[in-house]
Design an enzyme around this catalytic site. Structure first.
Site, PDB file in Angstrom:
ATOM      1  N   LYS A 295     -17.151   2.400   0.840  1.00  0.00           N
ATOM      2  CA  LYS A 295     -16.549   2.324  -0.503  1.00  0.00           C
ATOM      3  C   LYS A 295     -16.902   3.540  -1.354  1.00  0.00           C
ATOM      4  O   LYS A 295     -16.076   4.031  -2.118  1.00  0.00           O
ATOM      5  CB  LYS A 295     -16.953   1.017  -1.189  1.00  0.00           C
TER       6      LYS A 295
ATOM      7  N   TYR B 108     -20.459  -1.005   4.496  1.00  0.00           N
ATOM      8  CA  TYR B 108     -19.470  -1.283   3.444  1.00  0.00           C
ATOM      9  C   TYR B 108     -19.714  -0.390   2.224  1.00  0.00           C
ATOM     10  O   TYR B 108     -18.778   0.202   1.687  1.00  0.00           O
ATOM     11  CB  TYR B 108     -19.549  -2.767   3.068  1.00  0.00           C
TER      12      TYR B 108
HETATM   13  P1  NAI Z   1      -8.095  -9.950   2.435  1.00  0.00           P
HETATM   14  O1  NAI Z   1      -8.827 -10.267   3.690  1.00  0.00           O
HETATM   15  O2  NAI Z   1      -7.429 -11.071   1.715  1.00  0.00           O
HETATM   16  O3  NAI Z   1      -7.012  -8.797   2.685  1.00  0.00           O
HETATM   17  C1  NAI Z   1      -7.298  -7.680   3.466  1.00  0.00           C
HETATM   18  C2  NAI Z   1      -6.084  -7.357   4.307  1.00  0.00           C
HETATM   19  O4  NAI Z   1      -6.351  -6.163   5.042  1.00  0.00           O
HETATM   20  C3  NAI Z   1      -5.741  -8.447   5.344  1.00  0.00           C
HETATM   21  O5  NAI Z   1      -4.395  -8.838   5.199  1.00  0.00           O
HETATM   22  C4  NAI Z   1      -6.002  -7.769   6.678  1.00  0.00           C
HETATM   23  O6  NAI Z   1      -5.136  -8.192   7.712  1.00  0.00           O
HETATM   24  C5  NAI Z   1      -5.780  -6.312   6.327  1.00  0.00           C
HETATM   25  N1  NAI Z   1      -6.442  -5.401   7.269  1.00  0.00           N
HETATM   26  C6  NAI Z   1      -7.726  -5.417   7.693  1.00  0.00           C
HETATM   27  N2  NAI Z   1      -7.932  -4.446   8.582  1.00  0.00           N
HETATM   28  C7  NAI Z   1      -6.758  -3.774   8.719  1.00  0.00           C
HETATM   29  C8  NAI Z   1      -6.336  -2.681   9.493  1.00  0.00           C
HETATM   30  N3  NAI Z   1      -7.168  -2.060  10.340  1.00  0.00           N
HETATM   31  N4  NAI Z   1      -5.080  -2.258   9.374  1.00  0.00           N
HETATM   32  C9  NAI Z   1      -4.212  -2.887   8.548  1.00  0.00           C
HETATM   33  N5  NAI Z   1      -4.537  -3.953   7.798  1.00  0.00           N
HETATM   34  C10 NAI Z   1      -5.802  -4.396   7.885  1.00  0.00           C
HETATM   35  O7  NAI Z   1      -9.188  -9.246   1.514  1.00  0.00           O
HETATM   36  P2  NAI Z   1      -9.105  -8.671   0.027  1.00  0.00           P
HETATM   37  O8  NAI Z   1     -10.256  -9.226  -0.681  1.00  0.00           O
HETATM   38  O9  NAI Z   1      -7.762  -8.767  -0.549  1.00  0.00           O
HETATM   39  O10 NAI Z   1      -9.461  -7.139   0.333  1.00  0.00           O
HETATM   40  C11 NAI Z   1      -8.617  -6.075  -0.036  1.00  0.00           C
HETATM   41  C12 NAI Z   1      -9.487  -4.859  -0.326  1.00  0.00           C
HETATM   42  O11 NAI Z   1     -10.275  -5.135  -1.479  1.00  0.00           O
HETATM   43  C13 NAI Z   1     -10.484  -4.506   0.785  1.00  0.00           C
HETATM   44  O12 NAI Z   1     -10.566  -3.105   0.889  1.00  0.00           O
HETATM   45  C14 NAI Z   1     -11.793  -5.052   0.259  1.00  0.00           C
HETATM   46  O13 NAI Z   1     -12.898  -4.349   0.783  1.00  0.00           O
HETATM   47  C15 NAI Z   1     -11.617  -4.786  -1.225  1.00  0.00           C
HETATM   48  N6  NAI Z   1     -12.466  -5.550  -2.116  1.00  0.00           N
HETATM   49  C16 NAI Z   1     -12.413  -6.916  -2.138  1.00  0.00           C
HETATM   50  C17 NAI Z   1     -13.230  -7.614  -3.005  1.00  0.00           C
HETATM   51  C18 NAI Z   1     -13.224  -9.116  -3.073  1.00  0.00           C
HETATM   52  O14 NAI Z   1     -14.096  -9.679  -3.755  1.00  0.00           O
HETATM   53  N7  NAI Z   1     -12.290  -9.808  -2.434  1.00  0.00           N
HETATM   54  C19 NAI Z   1     -14.134  -6.922  -3.925  1.00  0.00           C
HETATM   55  C20 NAI Z   1     -14.067  -5.487  -3.847  1.00  0.00           C
HETATM   56  C21 NAI Z   1     -13.255  -4.842  -2.965  1.00  0.00           C
END
Ligand code: NAI
Length: 256
Positions: A160, A156
């Protein structure tokens, strides 16, 4: 030539990972300003729920796996044909899969890079010709993991940090075409991704609160606000920047 569109006047945002969490929160923010969104995400049923929540006049969902280039290309071709314009892209598709570095398999490590780094690149590359026409913007989602070392998160943190590097290079390569590329670095948000890690005992919510200078998790809407700034003309001279929206987590040197 830009094809005719049912929604020619509304600015259009494409959002990978847009069916959930931070991506969905940004979709709401973009629509609030009068825009239209196209959600590019994995599961057709989650996409259908998200589109229903946002309203079919405001949103369209396309089943995309960012590890599959043909699905990414098809999505942007569909946006070109249907919406006829593209103003911003948020690359928010992502997963977390913690594992001790000594045990991590090549397969898991490579999958994380494929989704986060190559997936972001696939989306940026396919969107670029459309964004050149509008002088559009790209916002990539990095993390506090782009700037810190985290035990058990080798894939990860590498992914990132890769997104931050990719963002800087695309910014200097595409700036003269009027396409700005920036990244946001969220702290911890209670989305599905984080809730799963907490439920699996791989993250402790009390420790996150203690370690964050603001003493709390972020709301997804707060991260969406930072994304909106980078996506909109309000940031017209900001290019290649990683904007940390982490409640002061990465600058906190208070260990005494
Ligand atoms: P989430 O799980 O709510 O949303 C992530 C979305 O990405 C999901 O809808 C999922 O279906 C989609 N996804 C995953 N793999 C995929 C693929 N191969 N192709 C298309 N869609 C795909 O998670 P969240 O937290 O909203 O994450 C969004 C971004 O933010 C991610 O990149 C995560 O690493 C990043 N992030 C999140 C943090 C947190 O605390 N929630 C902190 C820092 C970064």
């Amino acid at each position: 030539m830009i094809p005719p569109s049912d929604h020619p006047a509304r600015p259009v945002a494409a959002i990978t990972g847009g069916a959930s969490g931070i991506g969905l929160a940004f979709a709401r923010r973009w629509i609030q300003e009068g825009g239209r969104v196209v959600l590019l995400d994995f599961s057709p049923s989650t996409l259908a729920d998200a589109v229903a929540k946002l309203g079919p006049d405001n949103a369209r969902g396309l089943a995309v796996d960012v590890t599959q280039n043909d699905t990414v290309l098809a999505a942007y071709a569909s946006i070109d044909a249907t919406e006829g314009r593209l103003d911003t892209v948020l690359n928010a598709a992502g997963i977390a899969r913690p594992a001790p570095s000594a045990d991590v398999s090549d397969e898991d490590f490579t999958l994380m890079l494929d989704i986060h780094v190559t997936g972001t690149m696939r989306s940026c590359r396919a969107a670029y010709p459309l964004l050149k026409r509008t002088g559009g913007t790209i916002v990539n989602v990095a993390s506090v993991a782009a700037l810190t070392g985290m035990p058990g998160r080798a894939s990860y943190t590498t992914a990132k940090a890769g997104i931050a590097g990719l963002t800087r290079t695309l910014a200097v390569e595409w700036g003269r075409e009027g396409v700005r590329v920036n990244a946001v670095g969220p702290g911890y948000v209670r989305t599905a991704l984080i809730d799963t890690l907490i439920a699996e005992g791989k993250l402790r919510d009390t420790l996150i609160r203690e370690r964050t200078a603001l003493g709390r998790f972020a709301e997804a809407a707060e991260i969406a606000e930072a994304v909106h700034f980078l996506a909109s003309p309000a940031s017209s001279y900001v290019n290649g920047h990683l904007l940390m929206a982490d409640g002061g987590l990465t600058v906190d040197g208070n260990w005494y």
